[in-house]
Design an enzyme around this catalytic site. Structure first.
Site, PDB file in Angstrom:
ATOM      1  CD  GLN A  88      -2.229   1.236   2.949  1.00 53.91           C
ATOM      2  OE1 GLN A  88      -1.658   0.599   3.830  1.00 53.91           O
ATOM      3  NE2 GLN A  88      -3.296   1.976   3.178  1.00 53.91           N
ATOM      4  N   GLY A  89       0.662   2.149  -0.933  1.00 54.99           N
ATOM      5  CA  GLY A  89       1.449   3.381  -1.015  1.00 54.99           C
ATOM      6  C   GLY A  89       0.627   4.594  -0.623  1.00 54.99           C
ATOM      7  CB  SER A 119       2.714   6.955   4.933  1.00 53.10           C
ATOM      8  OG  SER A 119       1.669   6.771   5.823  1.00 53.10           O
ATOM      9  CD  GLU A 157      -1.921  10.531  19.336  1.00 53.13           C
ATOM     10  OE1 GLU A 157      -1.587   9.872  18.322  1.00 53.13           O
ATOM     11  OE2 GLU A 157      -1.657  10.160  20.489  1.00 53.13           O
ATOM     12  CD  GLU A 191      -4.222   0.887   6.789  1.00 51.05           C
ATOM     13  OE1 GLU A 191      -4.570   1.732   5.945  1.00 51.05           O
ATOM     14  OE2 GLU A 191      -3.043   0.723   7.154  1.00 51.05           O
TER      15      GLU A 191
END
Lengths: 402, 382
Positions: free
Chosen positions: A132-133, A135, A385, A250
């Site tokens: 998975q690309g 970040s 967060e 996810e």
């Protein structure tokens, strides 16, 4: 033994799963398997794990509810049973975790007929590994700030950029990629692609070393990678919407086609209690220390609560907001993992300094390792967060934070 | 295996939804405030502390059949599942409603585990609207069934009770007490009318505005042997088998109260502005509120799991009920603290309604044993 609410077909399928798992439980390999698929490093591990996933797929316990023409079983309501039975059996995890958990549902929701027929069957069998690309070095929590650029040239796209924390890229045939196709709009300037990794000209995969000392994830550099327009997923400029589908899966807010296997929270708590009962210090076991025991019991209760949260999420009369419980899953499961590992270190005391290779390390040194790894979980896929922002804004309706 | 939906079906939903509508009407926060928090002097300075509740509302609750919910059909009740009773308790807690319902349910849970013939007349009284309370706690405030502040002695065909039961809930709203007393054969259980000669209620001055509590003294209280509802050999076991439902229903009440704390604090974070933004914009406010929600959802899930086990898997009921009460106590403490803190200065005042829930939750946390106690007992079950 069937569950009370199973239909006759589901009860029969559950029985089949149990029988198959009892007869086909793999004997452990002669080498060490990492604790989870995100740490698979060696070719030896890859081959063994791919063979296991393929066997389970052939037996019909993966993608049960996907259409047959996409490599699925064509059933309804069977995956939950298969996943539960896999988890209960405590068999190894599936290596193609990104493919099963994220790429497959995204392709199913947003792909063309050709894309579904081409990519899903080898994904389920693990003949093709996915990564998975999302970040990038400059955009983690602020995912929509992605800068990897896809430039349209005729019926081709030319991709340049830099992705990081890319689990399994070192084995991957394909990547689901979130790229910027326009610099004029932040959210509407994103487009989603399927791009080749292994052997593709213009793609460089470099391992990143985690604080645990292991690799398993990578950085991926794109220098003029050319991909045909047929590898675009959904419309140009719709990348953010497609990415939200991926993230829904996810973060565990929707069911993936191949859950199960690997170690459950209940297994971990059981291991922790065993550890406490067998760790002696100052003339008593750690379990006999009321402070330590109280800490462990709090975790035991939270693990049960997490299990019941999943159960209650499916009872409409006992949920106030449709996304209130599903959106809590990622936050809870990762923070509980961290707290369980931290408690284990406290139980071990000085022995918690001993790591994986030390022959005196309790339970093979798994707890210091799990503790460090747990920070990957509370950071990846939207930090805790970010999860709290989403819950506060989408479920409770508070003002959007910046 | 337990049913996936906790056995929460159409009947249970109808009961819960009709309770919601009824309580919205009769137990709005304005009405509860007027009832219990109209005057701080009356609440805390009166020589005799108030035991305020709305008798008309109670009568309507009885008319709706709520006191019959947990009573077996053989005693004229409707024997609803525990998931239904838990759902009702959640609604009661959400309104911080002062009433003897919880205490009466606790007494019902004990009576229905006791000897059927002896317990039946008392259960019938409950169906008819009599409030009841447990008098089973000693001066230490112990929740161990074997500990009692009373002693029972047989005299001919009478039994004489002596001693004091402490921390008796809603004592002044009860028409009779379910009492535990040490006898030669063990701890036996009795039912005793509140106005029986020799029974004296000494009200406690308590923090919670929505309950009353008392020491109940028994001075040579002579009752017929037939008033014994469990003999000395079985009294402790009877209390123990009633415990899962008591813990679960109390935890459900606390879940409802915590949900009110969450919703009220969230609403405040949307309307109150500081530094040009609503409070909820700031993550230092937003995240603790989310943590309240997460804690509540853990507790609520454990409550229905425990209730479902009481209905279908009694061998697991105590374990799951202890989990639910442990979680409820911790959640209540957290939500109470945050609800006051995040309201800021106004949250610390008498006029702000969060004080009413803060106090009810504090009281509930201790009732039947706090979180640490539940976990200590849970360890024994592992």
């Amino acid at each position: 033994m069937s569950e009370r609410k199973d239909t006759p077909e589901q009860a029969e399928f559950r029985e089949y799963c149990r029988r198959w798992l009892a007869e086909n439980r793999p004997t452990p390999p002669p080498f060490r398997l990492p604790q989870s698929p995100v740490e698979v490093m060696t070719e030896q591990q890859r081959v063994w794990l791919c063979a296991w996933q393929k066997k389970v797929h052939q037996a019909g316990l993966i993608a049960c509810d996907y259409p047959r023409e996409y490599g699925g079983g064509g059933h309804q309501g069977f995956q939950r049973i298969a996943s539960a039975e896999l988890a209960r059996a405590g068999v190894p995890y599936f290596i193609n975790v990104i493919g099963l958990g994220m790429a497959a549902p995204t392709i199913l929701h947003h792909g063309t007929e050709e894309q579904k027929r081409r990519y899903l069957p080898p994904l389920f069998s693990s003949d093709e590994i996915w990564c998975q690309g999302f970040s990038e070095p400059g955009s983690g929590s602020d995912l929509a700030g992605a800068q990897t650029f896809a430039e349209r040239r005729g019926d081709q796209w030319v991709i340049n950029g830099h992705k990081v924390w890319t689990t399994l890229a070192h084995f991957a045939s394909w990547m689901i990629l979130l790229a910027r196709s326009s610099r004029e709009h932040k959210y509407d300037g994103l487009t989603y692609f399927i791009v080749p990794i292994a052997g593709a000209p213009g793609v460089t995969v470099r391992p990143l070393v985690k604080m645990t000392g292991e690799t398993g994830f990578n950085e991926v550099l794109f220098e003029d990678l050319h991909v045909p327009d047929s590898l675009r997923l959904d419309a140009v400029g719709k990348g953010w919407t497609v990415a939200m589908t991926t993230l829904l899966y996810e973060r565990g807010a929707a069911e993936s086609p191949g859950g199960g296997g690997g170690e459950s929270h209940e297994d971990r708590i059981a291991a922790l209690i065993e550890l406490a009962k067998h760790t002696r210090r100052d003339g008593r076991s750690a379990w006999e220390n009321p402070v330590t025991r109280d800490r462990i019991l709090k975790l035991l209760i939270r693990v049960e609560a997490l299990k019941q949260l999943g159960r209650r999420a499916r009872v409409e009369a006992l949920t106030d907001h449709p996304m209130r419980l599903p959106l809590q899953g990622k936050l809870l499961t990762t923070e509980i993992s961290q707290d369980v590992a931290a408690a284990a270190l406290e139980v071990e005391g000085m022995s918690s300094t001993l790591y994986l290779r030390d022959e005196n390390a309790p339970q093979g040194g798994r707890w210091p390792h799990a503790y460090m790894n747990s920070y990957g979980l509370t950071i990846a896929a939207g930090t805790s967060e970010i999860q709290r922002n989403i819950l506060g804004e989408r479920v409770l309706g508070m003002a959007k934070s910046k | 295996m337990q049913p996936k939906d906790y056995g929460f079906g159409e009947d249970e939903r109808i009961l819960r939804d009709s309770a919601r509508r009824f309580l919205d009407e009769v137990a709005s926060i304005d009405k509860v405030r007027k009832l219990v928090a109209a005057d701080h002097g009356e609440a805390y300075e009166s020589a005799t502390p108030p035991a305020r509740y709305d008798g008309q509302v109670w009568q309507k609750m009885v008319d709706l059949g709520w006191t019959a919910l947990a009573v077996p059909e053989s005693a004229g009740g409707v024997a609803m599942k525990c998931v239904a009773v838990a759902a009702l308790a959640e609604e009661i807690g959400r309104r911080a409603l002062p009433s003897p319902l919880l205490s009466t349910l606790f007494s019902t849970f004990v009576l229905r585990e006791a000897e059927a013939a002896a317990a039946r007349p008392w259960l019938e009284k409950i169906v008819g609207g009599a409030g009841a309370a447990l008098a089973i706690t000693n001066e230490e405030g112990s929740w161990e069934p074997a500990r009692t502040g009373l002693r029972a002695q047989a005299k001919g065909d009478q039994i004489v009770l002596d001693g004091t039961a402490h921390f008796v809930q809603d004592a002044r709203k009860a028409s009779f007490f379910v009492v535990s007393a040490a006898s030669d054969g063990g701890v036996a259980l009795y039912a005793v009318a509140a106005e029986h000669p020799g029974v004296t209620i000494h009200p406690d001055h308590i923090v919670d505005l929505t309950r009353d509590q008392a020491r109940v003294a028994f001075d040579r209280v002579s009752i017929p042997a037939a008033a014994q509802i469990a003999p000395g050999e079985t009294g402790v076991a009877v209390l123990r088998s009633a415990l899962p439902a008591m813990l679960t229903v109390l935890a459900a009440d606390m879940t409802g109260a915590a949900e009110w704390q969450l919703q009220t604090t969230t609403a405040y974070a949307k309307v109150r502005h500081q530094f040009d933004h609503p409070l909820g914009f700031f993550q230092a406010v937003k995240h603790p509120i989310v943590n309240m929600m997460v804690a509540i959802d853990e507790t609520r899930s454990l409550v229905y799991n425990a209730a479902c086990a009481i209905d279908g898997e009694p061998e697991l009921a105590l374990r799951y009920a202890r989990m639910a009460k442990s979680s409820a106590s911790d959640t209540a403490a957290f939500c109470s603290g945050r609800s006051v803190q995040l309201h800021g200065g106004i949250g610390f005042t008498w006029e702000c309604d969060v004080q009413i829930y803060f106090k009810r939750q504090r009281h509930s946390q201790m009732l039947l044993g706090d979180g640490v106690y539940q976990r200590e007992k849970l360890a024994e079950l592992l």
